[in-house]
Design a protein around this motif. Structure first.
Motif, PDB file in Angstrom:
ATOM      1  N   PHE A 203      68.401  72.357  56.918  1.00  0.00           N
ATOM      2  CA  PHE A 203      69.736  72.342  55.777  1.00  0.00           C
ATOM      3  C   PHE A 203      70.549  73.425  56.154  1.00  0.00           C
ATOM      4  CE2 PHE A 203      66.451  70.154  52.563  1.00  0.00           C
ATOM      5  CZ  PHE A 203      67.347  69.050  52.669  1.00  0.00           C
ATOM      6  N   ILE A 204      70.726  74.645  56.602  1.00  0.00           N
ATOM      7  CA  ILE A 204      71.126  75.755  56.790  1.00  0.00           C
ATOM      8  C   ILE A 204      71.948  75.785  58.464  1.00  0.00           C
ATOM      9  CG2 ILE A 204      72.251  78.005  57.641  1.00  0.00           C
ATOM     10  CD1 ILE A 204      69.523  78.766  56.009  1.00  0.00           C
ATOM     11  N   ARG A 206      71.661  72.161  60.147  1.00  0.00           N
ATOM     12  CA  ARG A 206      72.009  70.747  60.257  1.00  0.00           C
ATOM     13  C   ARG A 206      71.899  70.117  58.913  1.00  0.00           C
ATOM     14  NH1 ARG A 206      69.027  71.619  64.159  1.00  0.00           N
ATOM     15  NH2 ARG A 206      66.931  70.685  63.500  1.00  0.00           N
ATOM     16  N   PRO A 207      73.081  70.810  58.096  1.00  0.00           N
ATOM     17  CA  PRO A 207      72.879  69.867  56.408  1.00  0.00           C
ATOM     18  C   PRO A 207      73.760  68.577  56.979  1.00  0.00           C
ATOM     19  CG  PRO A 207      74.931  71.686  56.726  1.00  0.00           C
ATOM     20  CD  PRO A 207      74.024  71.877  58.181  1.00  0.00           C
ATOM     21  N   ASP A 208      75.050  68.236  57.894  1.00  0.00           N
ATOM     22  CA  ASP A 208      74.826  66.237  57.963  1.00  0.00           C
ATOM     23  C   ASP A 208      73.977  66.005  58.115  1.00  0.00           C
ATOM     24  OD1 ASP A 208      77.238  67.886  56.835  1.00  0.00           O
ATOM     25  OD2 ASP A 208      78.050  68.029  59.071  1.00  0.00           O
ATOM     26  N   VAL A 210      70.451  66.413  57.777  1.00  0.00           N
ATOM     27  CA  VAL A 210      68.989  66.574  57.388  1.00  0.00           C
ATOM     28  C   VAL A 210      68.497  65.452  56.260  1.00  0.00           C
ATOM     29  CG1 VAL A 210      67.272  67.773  56.701  1.00  0.00           C
ATOM     30  CG2 VAL A 210      68.804  68.828  58.118  1.00  0.00           C
ATOM     31  N   TRP A 211      69.584  65.213  55.703  1.00  0.00           N
ATOM     32  CA  TRP A 211      69.468  64.731  54.644  1.00  0.00           C
ATOM     33  C   TRP A 211      69.122  63.225  55.021  1.00  0.00           C
ATOM     34  CZ3 TRP A 211      67.751  65.187  49.900  1.00  0.00           C
ATOM     35  CH2 TRP A 211      68.398  66.336  49.313  1.00  0.00           C
TER      36      TRP A 211
END
Length: 294
Positions: A203-204, A206-208, A210-211
């Motif tokens: 998440f740190i 590749r926050p955009d 990973v979801w």
């Protein structure tokens, strides 16, 4: 000391489980770090569900538990690097095969477990077979982005960390307490402390993305996590019941399952030489875990 047949069977099942979750991880082409994070987070959830129902481990086991967690962090790093540079059927045999070899080499000096003559012969057979299995096949075009040298380097580093955490967890589970519940507690706490750190890192970094990845493929990591943690739990418990080198060697029959999965399901080459190497590996493992013949 020879491992009991029931433990042999459980370790073979653990070996297949290990090869299976590694194949699940290796086949993820979109975000391997996030999938690995889900695998580990699944183990955390499983551990949290167990911890309230088992006794606390003995104080002397905590140093081994913490050491194992730190070693596992290095293991995950090296494993992901190895898979990013090479095929499963190349990197997996090196990484998994070095573990029992190194454990066998240090078990007498540091753990007090002496090897029989046939164990030493088995180690040499295993080593020779792994080298043959890991060598690149001729006339095979590497997949795009593959770098054989770096894949081998990170696979070797992965193998070193495997040997280190086997010894740490072997010592830890043996000092966790006198009962079956104490040993289960050690396994559960290891799952908890390893935690969702890889998922947090994903998440740190590749926050955009990973979801979106998790929404599409979360089930792969959950399935892999259940398989991975049950399999390693079996392996840790077996370290109480037999010599570490023998248990480690039996579990690393996963190299054969890994190479076969890489070939049959992932489309990676195998070849006649690797068939012969696999037979030598099996011979070494049988010799190490069979009754005395010398």
């Amino acid at each position: 000391m020879v491992v009991e047949p029931l433990i042999v069977g459980l370790l073979l099942a653990a070996a297949l489980m290990h090869a299976t979750w590694n194949a699940i991880l290796k086949s993820d082409q979109s975000d391997r770090l996030a999938t690995f994070g889900v695998i580990m987070t699944t183990g955390t959830v499983m551990g949290v569900c167990v911890v309230p129902f088992v006794p606390m481990i003995e104080p002397g086991a905590w140093k081994f538990l913490i050491a194992s967690v730190l070693i596992h962090v290095l293991y995950y790093t090296f494993l992901l690097k190895a898979y990013s540079y090479g095929d499963l059927s190349h990197t997996y045999p090196i990484a998994r095969g070095l573990g029992p070899l190194l454990v066998a080499l240090v078990s007498g000096r540091f753990i007090g477990e002496e090897l029989r003559t046939q164990d030493i012969v088995g180690v040499f057979l295993l080593s020779f077979g792994l080298v043959a299995l890991a060598m690149p096949l001729r006339n095979v075009v590497p997949r795009p982005g593959a770098r054989h040298g770096l894949a081998t380097l990170f696979a070797v580093l992965t193998g070193v960390t495997i040997a280190a955490y086997i010894i740490a967890d072997g010592m830890g589970v043996r000092t966790a307490g006198p009962t079956f519940e104490h040993r289960i507690s050690y396994i559960a706490w290891l799952c908890v402390l390893e935690g969702p750190w890889l998922l947090v890192l994903a998440f740190i970094l590749r926050p955009d993305t990973v979801w979106g990845h998790l929404k599409r493929t979360w089930y792969r990591g959950v399935i892999g996590g259940v398989i991975a943690n049950v399999g390693y739990g079996i392996a840790i418990y077996a370290l109480v019941l037999g010599p570490m080198a023998h248990v480690a060697a039996l579990r690393e029959t996963s190299v054969l399952f890994g190479a076969l999965i890489g070939t049959l399901l992932l489309g990676e080459p195998f070849g006649g030489r690797r068939v012969a190497a696999a037979a030598v590996i099996v011979g070494g493992l049988v010799l190490m875990n069979g009754p005395s013949v010398f």
